[in-house]
Motif scaffolding. Structure first.
Motif, PDB file in Angstrom:
ATOM      1  N   PRO A 264       0.748  -1.033  -0.102  1.00 28.71           N
ATOM      2  CA  PRO A 264      -0.130   0.146  -0.043  1.00 28.71           C
ATOM      3  C   PRO A 264       0.750   1.439   0.094  1.00 28.71           C
ATOM      4  O   PRO A 264       1.709   1.373   0.745  1.00 28.71           O
ATOM      5  N   CYS A 265       0.699   2.143  -0.730  1.00 24.87           N
ATOM      6  CA  CYS A 265       1.414   3.584  -0.903  1.00 24.87           C
ATOM      7  C   CYS A 265       0.528   4.422  -1.221  1.00 24.87           C
ATOM      8  O   CYS A 265      -0.646   4.642  -1.686  1.00 24.87           O
ATOM      9  N   LEU A 266       0.920   5.831  -0.758  1.00 29.88           N
ATOM     10  CA  LEU A 266       0.421   6.934  -1.334  1.00 29.88           C
ATOM     11  C   LEU A 266       1.000   7.517  -2.534  1.00 29.88           C
ATOM     12  O   LEU A 266       2.365   7.437  -2.959  1.00 29.88           O
ATOM     13  N   VAL A 267       0.097   7.694  -3.411  1.00 32.21           N
ATOM     14  CA  VAL A 267       0.612   8.128  -4.856  1.00 32.21           C
ATOM     15  C   VAL A 267       0.005   9.778  -4.957  1.00 32.21           C
ATOM     16  O   VAL A 267      -1.243   9.797  -4.583  1.00 32.21           O
ATOM     17  N   VAL A 268       0.944  10.508  -5.474  1.00 32.06           N
ATOM     18  CA  VAL A 268       0.315  11.854  -5.429  1.00 32.06           C
ATOM     19  C   VAL A 268       0.884  12.520  -6.950  1.00 32.06           C
ATOM     20  O   VAL A 268       1.947  11.854  -7.601  1.00 32.06           O
ATOM     21  N   ARG A 269       0.217  12.871  -7.745  1.00 32.03           N
ATOM     22  CA  ARG A 269       0.281  13.514  -8.896  1.00 32.03           C
ATOM     23  C   ARG A 269       1.068  14.709  -9.101  1.00 32.03           C
ATOM     24  O   ARG A 269       0.764  15.799  -8.351  1.00 32.03           O
TER      25      ARG A 269
ATOM     26  N   ALA B  69       3.660  13.465 -13.798  1.00 30.49           N
ATOM     27  CA  ALA B  69       4.208  12.379 -13.227  1.00 30.49           C
ATOM     28  C   ALA B  69       3.735  11.846 -12.007  1.00 30.49           C
ATOM     29  O   ALA B  69       2.702  12.726 -11.442  1.00 30.49           O
ATOM     30  N   PHE B  70       4.060  10.738 -11.370  1.00 32.81           N
ATOM     31  CA  PHE B  70       3.330  10.487 -10.178  1.00 32.81           C
ATOM     32  C   PHE B  70       4.664  10.092  -9.119  1.00 32.81           C
ATOM     33  O   PHE B  70       5.515   9.333  -9.382  1.00 32.81           O
ATOM     34  N   GLU B  71       4.362  10.351  -8.000  1.00 29.19           N
ATOM     35  CA  GLU B  71       5.247  10.128  -6.725  1.00 29.19           C
ATOM     36  C   GLU B  71       4.760   9.216  -6.097  1.00 29.19           C
ATOM     37  O   GLU B  71       3.196   9.010  -5.790  1.00 29.19           O
ATOM     38  N   ILE B  72       5.509   8.115  -5.536  1.00 24.22           N
ATOM     39  CA  ILE B  72       5.143   7.192  -4.737  1.00 24.22           C
ATOM     40  C   ILE B  72       5.830   7.305  -3.397  1.00 24.22           C
ATOM     41  O   ILE B  72       6.998   7.108  -3.286  1.00 24.22           O
ATOM     42  N   HIS B  73       5.155   6.844  -2.396  1.00 18.56           N
ATOM     43  CA  HIS B  73       5.736   6.628  -1.173  1.00 18.56           C
ATOM     44  C   HIS B  73       5.099   5.714  -0.302  1.00 18.56           C
ATOM     45  O   HIS B  73       3.704   5.434  -0.217  1.00 18.56           O
ATOM     46  N   ARG B  74       6.031   4.533   0.242  1.00 24.57           N
ATOM     47  CA  ARG B  74       5.493   3.650   1.203  1.00 24.57           C
ATOM     48  C   ARG B  74       4.508   4.073   2.048  1.00 24.57           C
ATOM     49  O   ARG B  74       5.132   5.032   2.905  1.00 24.57           O
TER      50      ARG B  74
END
Length: 691
Positions: free
Chosen positions: A577-582, A586-591
């Motif tokens: 499960p990750c936080l996805v931010v646009r 592009a998209f940033e992914i954070h655990r």
């Protein structure tokens, strides 16, 4: 009343009702209740009592009157004012604040008597020096500007010394940057640059973006003035002005350095995307070069170099910014202290352009700087441009026109009448359409509609409708998909999810209460858990909308950033499960385990948090009863103007009418200072009074 009671521990015990009967007899319970109603903590009671000790010989009744006055001042600053007017012509406001806090007639009378005593003391001392005036009666508590007392009496308004000094310093810094005379060569270069931009307009969604006369005037003013303020409502083309301004700057000075900023990450991201879209279709040499080097928009904290470890900003008057032009969007959100820091950090020859809507909600912290700058206008000698023509008033866009018409009625304080209208049809111009039921297909009626909700079951039916059609929708199966970073197939799917997330927004006026964001997000979280056969709890599930509520500079996440919780394949090949931010395209992914403490559910956000955003559809959930301090026409106006095509006002008609009839009451000293000191010789820099 013994001073021993009024220490931090004693005040804390009073707030929690742990005093002994003997202590309680001497402790002003009514003021404790007043502090609670004002959301003031025990530290304010302690501070009020300590400040009272700085006065001279005042009897017990006078002490209590001063305590009441101080609590009213603290309540005023907590509500965004920088001062409390004491003048006899302004007593209605003082009385209104006293009644809102539940003070009885005796304590209200004591506050008025204390205000009279303060004014009389300073009237008697008019012939004395500023540092000495008023000290015979009020000891070291109150002084005139520049006297370095805890409180300042500026004219007939009482203010905390820090806020008064900030306003004085900001006014001084702004007025010191009034436009100097320009050479004919500079004027010629400016006119040629603007003409070149106008000859090759940028392309918008509906074709070439042709600037109106007032937009062109705003561009030219921003190129001429060291400080330029541009205020306009929804659809007035502020983005077109920024794009044209950047293009003209690139022609006047190709090496000019520019900074783009906004108060929040969300507003900065929207600013960046709008400018990128505005420059995308341009192919001239100057425009291609500009597109390659246009800077990324940043939050003001990032622009000024906030250091959490040092708890200070890197850039100030001793270490100014390198950029010679700073353009800031959504400036209505900037509070007094942040605006002072921003102006201080400009290089000596730097220029500042502030854009926003002065009619929106003011900043959360004290001050309403953009409104004050716009209202001071030409009197201050600063360049202020008002945009009045909205491009949403387009016969081909009746929904946008209807939203704008209602927004103008709200701004003017006119509680629009309600009338019945067939589902799916607009109300008459300037009138709300009442919707007894919402469409089963999930389509939101265009324009502004009122959905009456006077009971819990009616609100729950609305939330269930919103959940089914605006939260879940046809993209819901993607919530269970495992996305792979860098996959060419997954990029468009993520785009669909975020397009849906950003298309609609559920707004609340408050965090608390059954109609606030806390309750609504909890309801939605429970619905998400039940849909998966899970027990509701704090665990964030795939598909949930979340918001970052605290800055994390190392992670590159900032207060106001919004994203989705999704399954993403890790380096180990497993789904996490990750936080996805646009961010742009592009998209940033954070655990999620690394950032969980930064996140809150964000199915609904407050209107304050929604500033700087724009959506196709907005629903504004009104409180179940009138909340005078929180529910104002600025709240309604800001909520309505977040929408491009559809607004649902959900609640009781009379609550909406009360809100529209009530403006945010903030009292500040920046506007009168700018008016007063702006009339001085431009070569005279006013004394900021307490640097």
């Amino acid at each position: 009343m013994t001073k021993a009671l009024w220490n931090p521990l004693g005040a804390a015990r009073a707030m929690t009702s742990q005093l002994t009967p003997a202590q309680r007899a001497s402790f002003p319970d009514a003021l404790v209740a007043c502090a609670r109603r004002a959301d003031l903590g025990e530290e304010h009671l302690h501070l009020a009592w300590e400040l009272v000790q700085l006065t001279g010989a005042v009897d017990a009744d006078g002490q209590r009157g001063l305590l009441v006055l101080l609590l009213l001042l603290f309540d005023a600053t907590a509500s965004g004012s920088t001062r409390l007017p004491l003048g006899r012509s302004e007593r209605a406001l003082l009385a209104e604040r006293a009644r809102a806090l539940g003070l009885d007639a005796d304590d209200e009378a004591r506050a008025h008597a204390c205000a009279d005593a303060v004014l009389r003391a300073f009237e008697r001392d008019d012939g004395r020096s500023e540092g000495e005036a008023g000290t015979s009666t009020f000891g070291l508590l109150i002084g005139r500007p520049g006297a370095f007392r805890p409180l300042t009496l500026d004219g007939t308004a009482l203010a905390p010394q820090r806020l008064d000094a900030l306003e004085a310093r900001l006014a001084s810094r702004l007025l010191a940057r009034r436009a100097p005379p320009r050479s004919e060569a500079d004027e010629t270069a400016l006119r040629q640059a603007v003409a070149s931009v106008l000859a090759a307009p940028a392309l918008g969604r509906k074709g070439p973006v042709v600037l109106t006369d007032e937009q062109q005037g705003a561009v030219e003013a921003a190129l001429r003035a060291p400080v330029c303020v541009i205020s306009g409502g929804p659809g007035t083309g502020k983005t077109a002005i920024v794009v044209s301004m950047l293009r003209a700057l690139a022609r006047v000075d190709p090496g000019l350095t520019v900074a783009l900023a906004a108060p929040t990450g969300k507003a900065a991201d929207r600013m960046a995307r709008s400018i990128e879209a505005g420059l995308a279709g341009l192919h001239g040499d100057d425009d291609v070069a500009l597109r390659a080097r246009v800077p990324a928009a940043r939050t003001l904290h990032r622009l000024l170099g906030w250091s959490p470890s040092l708890e200070r900003f890197r850039h100030d008057e001793r270490s100014p910014l390198a950029e010679r032009v700073v353009i800031v969007d959504e400036a209505s959100m900037i509070d007094l202290a942040m605006m002072d820091r921003l102006v201080a950090a400009l290089p000596p020859s730097g220029r500042l352009v502030l854009l926003g809507d002065a009619d929106q909600l003011p900043s959360v912290e004290p001050g309403c700087v953009l409104f004050d700058l716009v209202e001071a206008g030409p009197t201050s000698g600063l360049s202020v441009q008002r945009l009045t023509k909205s491009h949403r008033m387009d016969p081909s866009d009746p929904a946008g026109s209807h939203i704008l018409g209602i927004a103008r009625r709200v701004h003017d304080g006119v509680a629009s009448g309600l009338e019945s209208a067939p589902d799916g049809a607009l109300g008459r111009e300037g009138m709300l359409a009442r919707r007894s039921a919402l469409p089963e297909d999930g389509r939101v009626p265009p324009g502004v509609s009122l959905v009456p909700a006077t009971r819990d079951d009616q609100r729950e039916r609305f939330l269930a409708w919103w959940w089914e059609h605006r939260v879940r929708g046809p993209e819901a199966p993607l919530f269970d998909r495992t996305f792979r970073p860098g996959s060419s197939d997954d990029g468009p799917l993520l785009g669909r999810l975020f397009d849906r997330l950003e298309a609609s927004r559920l707004l609340c006026a408050t965090r608390g209460r059954s109609t606030g964001t806390d309750a609504v997000n909890a309801w939605m979280g429970e619905r998400a858990a039940r849909a998966r056969g899970l027990r509701p709890g704090p665990l964030l599930l795939a598909g949930e909308s979340v918001m970052v509520v605290r800055n994390d500079h190392e992670a590159g996440l900032y207060n106001g950033d919004q994203g989705l919780v999704l399954w993403v394949e890790g380096h180990d090949g497993a789904a996490h499960p990750c936080l996805v931010v646009r961010r742009g395209h592009a998209f940033e992914i954070h655990r999620i385990e690394r950032v969980r403490g930064l996140l809150e559910r964000a199915y609904a956000t407050t209107v304050h948090k929604a500033q700087g955003s724009e959506h196709d559809c907005v629903a504004l959930l009104l409180p179940d009863e009138d909340v005078p301090r929180l529910l104002t026409r600025e709240i309604v106006y800001t909520g309505i103007t977040r929408a491009r095509s559809a607004v649902l006002l959900v609640g009781q008609p009379q609550v909406f009418q009360h809100a529209v009839s009530r403006a945010t009451a903030r009292s500040t000293g920046l506007q009168p200072r700018l008016r007063r000191e702006g009339s001085l010789d431009p070569g005279v820099v006013p004394d900021p009074g307490g640097r």
